[in-house]
Write an enzyme that holds these catalytic residues in place. Structure first.
Site, short mmCIF file in Angstrom:
data_model
loop_
_atom_site.label_atom_id
_atom_site.label_comp_id
_atom_site.label_asym_id
_atom_site.label_seq_id
_atom_site.Cartn_x
_atom_site.Cartn_y
_atom_site.Cartn_z
N CYS A 75 0.84 -1.20 0.00
CA CYS A 75 0.00 0.00 0.00
C CYS A 75 0.87 1.25 0.00
CB CYS A 75 -0.93 -0.01 1.20
SG CYS A 75 -2.07 1.38 1.27
N CYS B 228 -6.15 -3.96 6.97
CA CYS B 228 -7.31 -3.07 6.96
C CYS B 228 -8.49 -3.64 6.19
CB CYS B 228 -6.91 -1.70 6.40
SG CYS B 228 -6.54 -1.66 4.64
#
Length: 369
Positions: free
Chosen positions: A101, A193
């Site tokens: 990410c 997440c």
């Protein structure tokens, strides 16, 4: 300087944005919408980037008096992070989605867009330091995030600002409380997440379906159990193997073979590796001249170990560990640090692990982890 503050809705990014304002920068806040169904991305302290988090970020931006926007990067996040995560597990590797990410979203997609809009830099709440353009560990060792930033290039680091690297997490919360931010006591998000319930095996099973295969004992070659999917295991894993060993010694996952769907387990004396072969590295600055000594960290919260780095960096590196390590899995990132005691907090670069083996075998790729 005109800067874009990435605001997740947590306390770290809130304080980072506030410190950027205090420094006199022209700050704009942005929250990243990373899922088409953002209501599902938080469960208590797990997950992040939900509508709740966007509202928390907006409240902080309002209190700071800075412009605030929400950028929809859900499609890019799905392709570059979530789909990559699933594909890596399907291939028998263990990826780090936070590192991916940072590489593909926060310091590629966001930075590219920020530059196109005329911003000079991106501010984040990562716990790491930049000193003279060099990436270094945070002063708060327990919260240090330099490992997941090790994939960044010198060009990306030149456009990054990490205001929190010189302080502890306790001090970050104190600053938030002093400013009256509601997020001052907000729990840190943890785990992955996009898997807010923490059930990675269940998430992968829903994506990949059942893929049964054997669990094999490394010492005897005998099949000692069955599993529903090799993607549910990672090298070094001890719990949840679903087998009963013939003695009381604990067993660890030693290897995962995705084609035959074989999970190999063995005792602790078989679990250590002394040699790592990587893919082509990325460097945070000028590439070191091979061979060189370094410290290597093999997991986000792992303990660094001294090593010798050799090889041809265009093809990959060979890392010879001074001490054998367990739980080293293909797909993880080997992040290299300066070994000098006075500069041991400096990140040199990183490379994805392709395979592992015995230190005595110094040629060839070695057996896959």
């Amino acid at each position: 300087m005109r800067v874009l503050a990435a605001m997740s809705g947590g306390v770290d990014s809130a304080v980072a944005a506030a410190l950027a304002v205090d420094a006199g920068h022209d700050v704009t806040g942005v929250h990243l919408a990373l899922s088409p169904d953002r209501q599902t991305l938080r469960s208590g302290a797990r997950g992040c980037c939900s509508v709740e988090d966007a509202h928390d970020a907006r409240r902080v931006a309002d209190e700071l008096g800075i412009p605030f926007y929400v950028w929809d990067l859900a499609e890019r996040f799905t392709e570059d992070v979530v789909d990559d995560f699933v594909a890596e597990y399907a291939a028998g590797r263990t990826p780090n989605p936070c590192l991916r990410c940072n590489e593909k979203i926060k310091f590629s997609a966001v930075l590219d867009r920020a530059r196109a809009l005329g911003f000079d830099a991106v501010v984040t709440g990562h716990h790491a330091r930049l000193a003279d353009g060099e990436l270094r560990r945070s002063v708060d060792a327990a919260k240090d995030q330099s490992y997941v930033l090790g994939v960044l290039t010198a060009e990306q680091l030149a456009a990054a600002v990490f205001p929190l690297g010189g302080m502890t997490k306790d001090r970050v919360r104190e600053i938030a409380a002093e400013r009256g931010f509601a997020v001052a006591t907000k729990a840190d998000s943890h785990d992955i997440c996009f898997i807010p319930d923490g059930d990675t095996r269940g998430f992968l099973a829903r994506r990949l379906g059942e893929q049964p295969g054997p669990v094999v004992d490394a010492a005897t070659g005998a099949t000692v159990g069955e599993h529903a999917g090799a993607y549910g295991f990672t090298v070094g894993q001890r719990r949840g193997l679903g087998v009963t060993a013939g003695d009381s010694r604990p067993r660890y996952v030693l290897g995962i073979e995705p084609v035959t769907r074989t999970v190999t387990i063995g005792t602790a004396d078989l679990a250590g590796v002394g040699r790592i072969v990587t893919a082509a590295p990325t460097w945070t600055g000028a590439p070191p001249e091979l061979p060189f000594r370094a410290e290597v960290q093999l997991r986000a919260h792992g303990v660094p170990v001294l090593c010798e780095v050799t090889g041809n960096d265009a093809d990959g590196l060979q890392i010879l560990l001074d001490e054998q390590q367990r739980g080293v899995a293909a797909g993880q990132s080997a992040v290299l640090y300066e070994p000098d005691p006075e500069r041991g907090d400096r990140v040199l670069g990183q490379a994805a692990i392709r395979s592992t083996g015995d230190r005595a075998a110094t040629t060839g790729p070695g057996p896959s982890a």
